[in-house]
Motif scaffolding. Structure first.
Motif, PDB file in Angstrom:
ATOM      1  N   THR A  63      10.576  -5.761  11.001  1.00 26.47           N
ATOM      2  CA  THR A  63      11.854  -5.046  10.938  1.00 26.47           C
ATOM      3  C   THR A  63      12.144  -4.331  12.253  1.00 26.47           C
ATOM      4  O   THR A  63      11.218  -3.917  12.968  1.00 26.47           O
ATOM      5  N   PHE A  76      15.787  -2.046   7.428  1.00 26.09           N
ATOM      6  CA  PHE A  76      15.550  -2.539   6.069  1.00 26.09           C
ATOM      7  C   PHE A  76      16.247  -1.762   4.977  1.00 26.09           C
ATOM      8  O   PHE A  76      16.173  -2.158   3.814  1.00 26.09           O
ATOM      9  N   THR A  89      21.213  -5.021   4.060  1.00 23.06           N
ATOM     10  CA  THR A  89      19.750  -5.065   4.208  1.00 23.06           C
ATOM     11  C   THR A  89      19.057  -5.376   2.876  1.00 23.06           C
ATOM     12  O   THR A  89      19.696  -5.588   1.848  1.00 23.06           O
TER      13      THR A  89
END
Ligand code: G3I
Length: 333
Positions: A18, A293, A311
């Motif tokens: 991420t 995220f 996300t």
């Protein structure tokens, strides 16, 4: 819930990772965010969303600031994660001294070389890779405007990679050598921009300048994500040139806020599944990185007002159907 990085690595990928944007954005003081970020079972790689960019690392000429980037290095080292370093040369987030200096081509080339050599030397072997040039192309495949292109011309692109190669080769003996990437959006499926990207790779290779990989940002829209077949075909086209690929900035946004219902979340899950699956189907696709995220920290709403929910986690850190769909794709379900 499935552990995404564990599943990716079990399947032979280097990571599921991420982007992260610290300090000063609130991520650093959010305990839930930190707990998930630091969990290497979930994320085995990080990319700094802003901390290593030109404006962050060289705010004034030849005055370097590595504070933010060093935080990312520490996160990666403390938790055993890969680090993708992002980015050296881009049209955006450039310091005022570069934009306002009315530099000649030779002067700006020297500024670019000085930036690349200092930043690459500082972060050294902590970087799995560097995005050397970011987003250099228009959708029709021509070079896009930037202070670099406008001042130096197309040669800036090849010079950036040459300087990055020299900087990597100058790292102390025994230092792991960061791989050199070109990173862009809109190059995930066949089309003019993807063909132009293939041509840039070929031209670097023809000049004996190193390029190791192509980063496919993969900022997609729910219901508008390129097909599984097209995503596989384009990844294979890059890999056939002898470079690796990474999905570098994956997120899949809703273009209409009122579409965030169960039908919409199911479509988003399918789009995430297809994108991750396309990487699973191509050996040279070595990793998958989402562009942060949690919806609370996504870049989308500030750039595309009214759009978002892009996300894997809702703003309250509950997982969306897309999270579980990614787990399925990583497991080959
Ligand atoms: O740091 C300043 C802060 O001092 C100021 O008070 C605040 C007020 O607006 O702005 C802060 O800077 C913002 C910066 O993010 C750090 O949070 C900029 O305004 C904002 O434009 C910037 O956005 C970043 C964007 O790149 C810039 O183009 C996003 O966070 C970042 O996620 C995004 O990342 C890019 C990749 O690098 C390349 N690919 C596309 C991707 C998404 O746009």
């Amino acid at each position: 819930a499935p552990y995404l990085n564990d599943l990716a690595q079990a399947a032979g990928k280097l990571w599921f990772g991420t982007a992260t944007d610290q300090p000063g954005t609130g991520e650093d003081t959010n305990i839930l965010y930190q707990t998930i970020l630091n969990n290497t079972h979930i994320f085995g790689q990080i990319t700094p969303a802003n901390a290593m960019k030109f404006v962050s690392t060289e705010p004034e000429q030849n005055v370097f600031n590595y504070t933010g980037g060093d935080i990312d290095v520490a996160i990666a080292q403390d938790h055993g994660k890969y680090l993708r370093c992002h980015n050296l040369v881009w049209a955006t987030q450039i310091s005022d001294f570069v934009l306002d200096g009315n530099w000649s081509a030779d002067e700006l080339t020297a500024i670019m070389q000085n930036h690349i050599s200092n930043v690459v030397a500082h972060f050294g072997g902590a970087c799995y890779s560097w995005d050397v040039v970011n987003e250099a192309l228009n959708s029709n495949g021509t070079f896009s405007p930037s202070v670099w292109y406008d001042t130096i011309g197309p040669e800036y692109f090849y010079l950036a990679f040459q300087f990055a190669q020299e900087a990597v080769d100058a790292l102390p003996a025994g230092t792991p050598k960061p791989k050199l990437y070109y990173n862009d959006y809109g190059i995930e499926a066949p089309g003019n921009k993807s063909t132009a990207t293939e041509n840039l790779v070929k031209e670097l290779q023809a000049r004996n300048i190193r390029i190791d990989g192509v980063g496919l940002e993969s900022h997609f829209e729910v219901g508008g994500t390129p097909s599984l077949e097209d995503q596989i075909a384009q990844k294979e086209a890059y890999v056939a040139l002898g470079v690796e690929v990474v999905i570098t900035e994956l997120d899949i946004r809703f273009t209409q806020a009122n579409a965030t219902n169960s039908t919409g979340f199911a479509q988003q899950a399918q789009d995430y599944y297809d994108t991750v699956e396309s990487c699973m189907e191509v050996d040279g696709c070595v990793g998958i990185t989402v562009w942060d995220f949690d919806d609370q920290y996504s870049w989308i709403p500030s750039t595309f007002p009214g759009e978002g929910a892009a996300t894997l986690y809702n703003a309250d850190f509950t997982r969306k159907p897309a999270y579980y769909a990614v787990g399925d794709a990583l497991q080959g379900v």
